[in-house]
Design an enzyme around this catalytic site. Structure first.
Site, PDB file in Angstrom:
ATOM      1  N   ASN A  25       0.808  -1.261  -0.053  1.00 33.52           N
ATOM      2  CA  ASN A  25      -0.003  -0.067  -0.060  1.00 33.52           C
ATOM      3  C   ASN A  25       0.720   1.126  -0.076  1.00 33.52           C
ATOM      4  O   ASN A  25       1.951   1.386   0.548  1.00 33.52           O
ATOM      5  CB  ASN A  25      -1.072  -0.211   1.294  1.00 33.52           C
ATOM      6  CG  ASN A  25      -1.862   1.057   1.336  1.00 33.52           C
ATOM      7  OD1 ASN A  25      -2.846   1.220   0.334  1.00 33.52           O
ATOM      8  ND2 ASN A  25      -1.899   1.831   2.446  1.00 33.52           N
ATOM      9  N   HIS A  51      -4.539   9.796  -1.793  1.00 32.66           N
ATOM     10  CA  HIS A  51      -4.338  11.093  -1.150  1.00 32.66           C
ATOM     11  C   HIS A  51      -4.193  12.070  -2.229  1.00 32.66           C
ATOM     12  O   HIS A  51      -3.089  12.112  -2.535  1.00 32.66           O
ATOM     13  CB  HIS A  51      -3.299  10.965   0.041  1.00 32.66           C
ATOM     14  CG  HIS A  51      -3.804  10.120   1.119  1.00 32.66           C
ATOM     15  ND1 HIS A  51      -5.077  10.532   1.594  1.00 32.66           N
ATOM     16  CD2 HIS A  51      -3.221   9.077   1.628  1.00 32.66           C
ATOM     17  CE1 HIS A  51      -4.892   9.641   2.871  1.00 32.66           C
ATOM     18  NE2 HIS A  51      -4.060   8.744   2.854  1.00 32.66           N
ATOM     19  N   GLU A  79      -7.379   4.972   1.060  1.00 33.00           N
ATOM     20  CA  GLU A  79      -7.095   6.081   1.782  1.00 33.00           C
ATOM     21  C   GLU A  79      -7.779   7.222   1.196  1.00 33.00           C
ATOM     22  O   GLU A  79      -7.253   8.225   1.402  1.00 33.00           O
ATOM     23  CB  GLU A  79      -6.037   6.250   2.492  1.00 33.00           C
ATOM     24  CG  GLU A  79      -5.318   4.857   3.067  1.00 33.00           C
ATOM     25  CD  GLU A  79      -3.942   5.088   3.646  1.00 33.00           C
ATOM     26  OE1 GLU A  79      -3.376   6.244   3.872  1.00 33.00           O
ATOM     27  OE2 GLU A  79      -3.309   4.077   4.108  1.00 33.00           O
ATOM     28  N   ASP A  93      -8.712  10.737  -0.409  1.00 34.57           N
ATOM     29  CA  ASP A  93      -9.349  12.081   0.003  1.00 34.57           C
ATOM     30  C   ASP A  93      -8.855  13.096  -1.037  1.00 34.57           C
ATOM     31  O   ASP A  93      -7.739  12.597  -1.871  1.00 34.57           O
ATOM     32  CB  ASP A  93      -9.113  12.512   1.717  1.00 34.57           C
ATOM     33  CG  ASP A  93      -7.625  12.291   1.918  1.00 34.57           C
ATOM     34  OD1 ASP A  93      -6.629  12.314   1.207  1.00 34.57           O
ATOM     35  OD2 ASP A  93      -7.396  12.482   3.310  1.00 34.57           O
TER      36      ASP A  93
END
Ligand code: XIL
Length: 387
Positions: free
Chosen positions: A226, A262, A291, A293
């Protein structure tokens, strides 16, 4: 129990070849006796068994959970998402605060919340250069590779073993490559990561064994590499692609590649994310957005984003989701917490914010609406994960 029920549901869906549009399949279906009033949610609109997740910091937001009186955050988390990732609760400093002390309290609270809400859990993370406890940092200055291996093996076997059967995907190795702007360019983090540093002569052997230990402790978990800046095809993901092939050739039980997602409106968006996912999927791996955003540069704390920024944020969230929807091996799409007040962004990227898909009063942003529409429009199918 949850796992066998899901397998049964997947088998049933596969046998009938009829998947109700609103229900998704196993991962997104409501558990028996549980009813979401609103079917028009991310989790209920997700096709096949694509898990739709959010990070949540259980220590802060779930310890007080009362199913009869959830907080607004807990209600939205349960209603909208079929997967939860502990934002901090399974990291080394939280779960292994002293050499002989494991503290599972808040991670267990997250697993209990997930059970109560018919959700799956993404484990995060086992081998990382950040958020290690002070005792690791101190001890690692004199570690031999054997010392580092012994500490990491104990940690992985203990933590993965504790949650055996409860976690569908584990981020085993997180951010193990440097960026091309770091000294020395894209290469394994054999300085910042204390375990890789101690085993700098052969870091790939250690990484491979980390996956082996995790697999032995929970053979059903899908085990991920990841990283951030890992969405498109670039120097860093080329390095991951080479590493993945090498690990697989060595028989390492690597089974997933995660792009954190991200993003920032300060930078462009690399549209090669789907092609990147496809090349990892072609190796036989699951892929995931782990994750997501999208942070926005704000003029000051008082000034919200412009309409153009809001639209661009929605487009970027949706582009990541679409890449996942278009690649059958994409098993989960996770946003990194909500609402904005809970986001890690302002503390780490001063001047940027408004990064999540919910406003602070939990009203959905255009990014939420656009993703919900994309999920609604996606073709229902059969499980890529367990089918
Ligand atoms: C962040 C958390 O959101 C913060 O609460 C914490 O203070 C720092 O870590 N990449 C990762 C995540 O893999 O674990 C990070 O989470 C964000 C970047």
């Amino acid at each position: 129990m949850r796992r066998s029920l899901r397998s049964l549901l997947v088998a049933t869906a596969a046998a009938s070849l009829v998947v109700p549009l609103w229900a998704g399949t196993a991962a997104n279906a409501e558990p028996p006796g549980f009813s979401h009033a609103d079917k028009d949610t991310l989790r209920n609109q997700a096709p096949r068994d694509l898990a739709i997740g959010s990070a949540v910091w259980a220590q802060r937001d779930l310890l007080s959970y009362d199913p009869a009186a959830p907080t607004e955050l807990q209600r939205v988390l349960g209603a909208q998402f079929s997967s939860v990732t502990p934002e901090n609760d399974m990291k080394w400093d939280a779960i292994h605060p002293a050499p002989d002390v494991y503290d599972f309290a808040s991670a267990d609270a997250l697993v209990a919340f997930a059970e109560a809400n018919g959700q799956e859990v993404r484990g995060h993370t086992l081998l990382w250069h950040s958020q290690n406890p002070a005792w690791v940092t101190a001890a690692s200055s004199t570690w031999t590779c054997d010392d580092a291996r012994a500490v990491l093996e104990d940690h992985i076997r203990t933590v993965v073993g504790h949650f055996k059967g409860e976690i569908y995907e584990w981020d085993v190795a997180n951010e193990i490559f440097q960026d091309n702007w770091d000294a020395g360019g894209v290469r394994l983090r054999t300085e910042a990561n204390p375990f890789l540093r101690a085993c700098a002569d052969d870091p790939v052997a250690l990484i491979g064994d980390a996956f082996r230990w995790a697999h032995e402790a929970d053979p059903d978990a899908v085990l991920f590499l990841n990283d951030y800046n890992a969405e498109g095809i670039n120097e860093k993901t080329d390095a991951y692609y080479d590493l993945a092939q090498r690990l697989l050739a060595d028989g390492v039980p690597l089974s997933g590649f995660g792009a954190q997602g991200h993003l920032s409106l300060l930078y462009g968006f690399d549209t090669s994310i789907q092609a990147n996912f496809e090349r990892f999927a072609a190796l036989g791996l699951k892929v995931a957005v782990t994750e997501a955003d999208v942070r926005i540069p704000l003029l000051d704390g008082e000034t919200g984003p412009t309409p153009a920024q809001v639209a661009e944020q929605a487009a970027r969230y949706d582009a990541m989701l679409e890449a996942c929807l278009n690649v059958p091996a994409c098993s989960s799409f996770t946003v990194w917490g909500f609402p904005d007040a809970n986001s890690w962004v302002p503390a780490v990227f001063p001047g940027e914010g408004w990064a999540t898909i919910f406003e602070d009063d939990f009203s959905p942003k255009p990014a939420f609406d656009v993703m919900l529409a994309s999920l609604r429009d996606a073709t229902p199918g059969i499980s890529p994960r367990r089918g």
